[in-house]
Enzyme design. Sequence first.
Site, mmCIF file in Angstrom:
data_model
loop_
_atom_site.group_PDB
_atom_site.id
_atom_site.type_symbol
_atom_site.label_atom_id
_atom_site.label_comp_id
_atom_site.label_asym_id
_atom_site.label_seq_id
_atom_site.Cartn_x
_atom_site.Cartn_y
_atom_site.Cartn_z
ATOM 1 N N ARG A 52 76.460 43.277 52.152
ATOM 2 C CA ARG A 52 75.474 44.372 52.108
ATOM 3 C C ARG A 52 76.019 45.551 51.304
ATOM 4 O O ARG A 52 75.289 46.220 50.574
ATOM 5 C CB ARG A 52 75.099 44.811 53.529
ATOM 6 C CG ARG A 52 73.948 45.825 53.544
ATOM 7 C CD ARG A 52 73.453 46.122 54.949
ATOM 8 N NE ARG A 52 74.481 46.750 55.742
ATOM 9 C CZ ARG A 52 74.391 46.964 57.061
ATOM 10 N NH1 ARG A 52 73.301 46.593 57.720
ATOM 11 N NH2 ARG A 52 75.368 47.542 57.721
ATOM 12 N N LYS A 147 72.394 51.529 52.216
ATOM 13 C CA LYS A 147 73.108 52.207 53.317
ATOM 14 C C LYS A 147 73.864 53.427 52.789
ATOM 15 O O LYS A 147 75.078 53.419 52.625
ATOM 16 C CB LYS A 147 74.030 51.219 54.033
ATOM 17 C CG LYS A 147 74.444 51.706 55.421
ATOM 18 C CD LYS A 147 74.959 50.568 56.268
ATOM 19 C CE LYS A 147 75.595 51.033 57.570
ATOM 20 N NZ LYS A 147 74.763 51.858 58.413
ATOM 21 N N GLU A 179 62.619 52.504 62.545
ATOM 22 C CA GLU A 179 63.846 52.093 63.252
ATOM 23 C C GLU A 179 64.386 53.274 64.043
ATOM 24 O O GLU A 179 63.815 54.367 64.029
ATOM 25 C CB GLU A 179 64.886 51.534 62.271
ATOM 26 C CG GLU A 179 65.189 52.449 61.114
ATOM 27 C CD GLU A 179 66.011 51.789 60.003
ATOM 28 O OE1 GLU A 179 66.755 50.827 60.253
ATOM 29 O OE2 GLU A 179 65.937 52.294 58.858
HETATM 30 N N1 PDD Z 1 74.223 52.248 61.631
HETATM 31 N N2 PDD Z 1 69.365 51.028 60.809
HETATM 32 C C1 PDD Z 1 70.049 52.137 60.479
HETATM 33 C C2 PDD Z 1 69.300 53.297 59.931
HETATM 34 C C3 PDD Z 1 71.442 52.187 60.654
HETATM 35 O O1 PDD Z 1 72.127 53.295 60.305
HETATM 36 C C4 PDD Z 1 72.116 51.051 61.198
HETATM 37 C C5 PDD Z 1 73.613 51.027 61.389
HETATM 38 C C6 PDD Z 1 71.349 49.933 61.540
HETATM 39 C C7 PDD Z 1 71.972 48.684 62.123
HETATM 40 O O2 PDD Z 1 72.734 47.977 61.162
HETATM 41 P P1 PDD Z 1 73.971 47.062 61.598
HETATM 42 O O3 PDD Z 1 73.455 46.098 62.597
HETATM 43 O O4 PDD Z 1 74.385 46.424 60.348
HETATM 44 O O5 PDD Z 1 75.024 47.987 62.198
HETATM 45 C C8 PDD Z 1 69.989 49.945 61.327
HETATM 46 C C9 PDD Z 1 75.668 52.329 61.753
HETATM 47 C C10 PDD Z 1 76.209 51.593 62.923
HETATM 48 C C11 PDD Z 1 76.075 53.787 61.705
HETATM 49 O O6 PDD Z 1 75.532 54.495 60.876
HETATM 50 O O7 PDD Z 1 76.973 54.196 62.455
#
Ligand code: PDD
Length: 285
Positions: A52, A147, A179
């Site tokens: 990713r 991200k 989300e």
């Molecule tokens: N956040 N959606 C958003 C907006 C996020 O920032 C995250 C993750 C997720 C979940 O993604 P994953 O399963 O890959 O962790 C969904 C991380 C944990 C953070 O910013 O700390």
Amino acid sequence: MSRTFYVNGEFVAEENATISVLDRGFLFADAVYEVSTVLDGKLIDNKAHLKRLARSLSELSMAPPCSDEKILEAQLKLLDLNSVSEGLLYLQVSRGVADRDFAYPKDARSSLVMFTQEKNLINSPLAETGMHVISIPDLRWKRRDIKTVGLLAPSMGKQAAVDAGVHDAWMVEDGLVTEGTSNNAYIVTADKKIQTRHLGTEILSGITRQAVLSFARKAGYTVLEEPFTIEQAKQAQEAFITSASTFVMPVVNIDGVALGDGNPGPVSKELRKTYIEMALAHQDL
Ligand code: PDD
């Protein structure tokens, strides 16, 4: 003892972990990041996180700081130096240092920084009680599939939740839940279907989401990748979130409305248990 940080090839003490004021991550939020889970001293699903990361970089025409092999090598050394058993590894790539100019500089070199956080993830008290969330408008930009460290809107959302005395906020756009502030959002319908918004530019493609939906399907659940309204969520039997730092976390109250009997529901509990078992077994989630 202070933690060791990683900054552009060097392992340094926190007080020496510095970057330039002209770093574009600092000036323009021109940077992307990943948060990987650490359990038993091992990274969980890290390959998917690096994949990713590569996609985020490519969408922004940002050069990778080094090969994935080199990143992994540095990640493992950092875990070792900090003796992290359970917690998180944060990794950030920025476009690098250049005099301030909106257009991408031609000769900037991407910077890579990392640090670790020791944290109890498995025995989280919140998993026992479940989370309370409020709904808020989604104020973020239109490329949430990338991200990026441009996290002011989610920070405002999380602060609104803290001010309201709850744990998190679910963001709503055009009447539909996108989300959570830092996690993907799900409901469980009356006929036990798991519903979560489809992937697209409106949400982040969560690594935990991918793992959970895959084993939920294998376990016989029907998964609906369709958006839902906050009203639908309030009527749901159960709700939960997923992320690298929370795994599967039950949501028991939305905007003051208790879901079901107000306790974590059986589907959320089962998915959380399965996720942790699979992660501990270091299965390819
Ligand atoms: N956040 N959606 C958003 C907006 C996020 O920032 C995250 C993750 C997720 C979940 O993604 P994953 O399963 O890959 O962790 C969904 C991380 C944990 C953070 O910013 O700390």
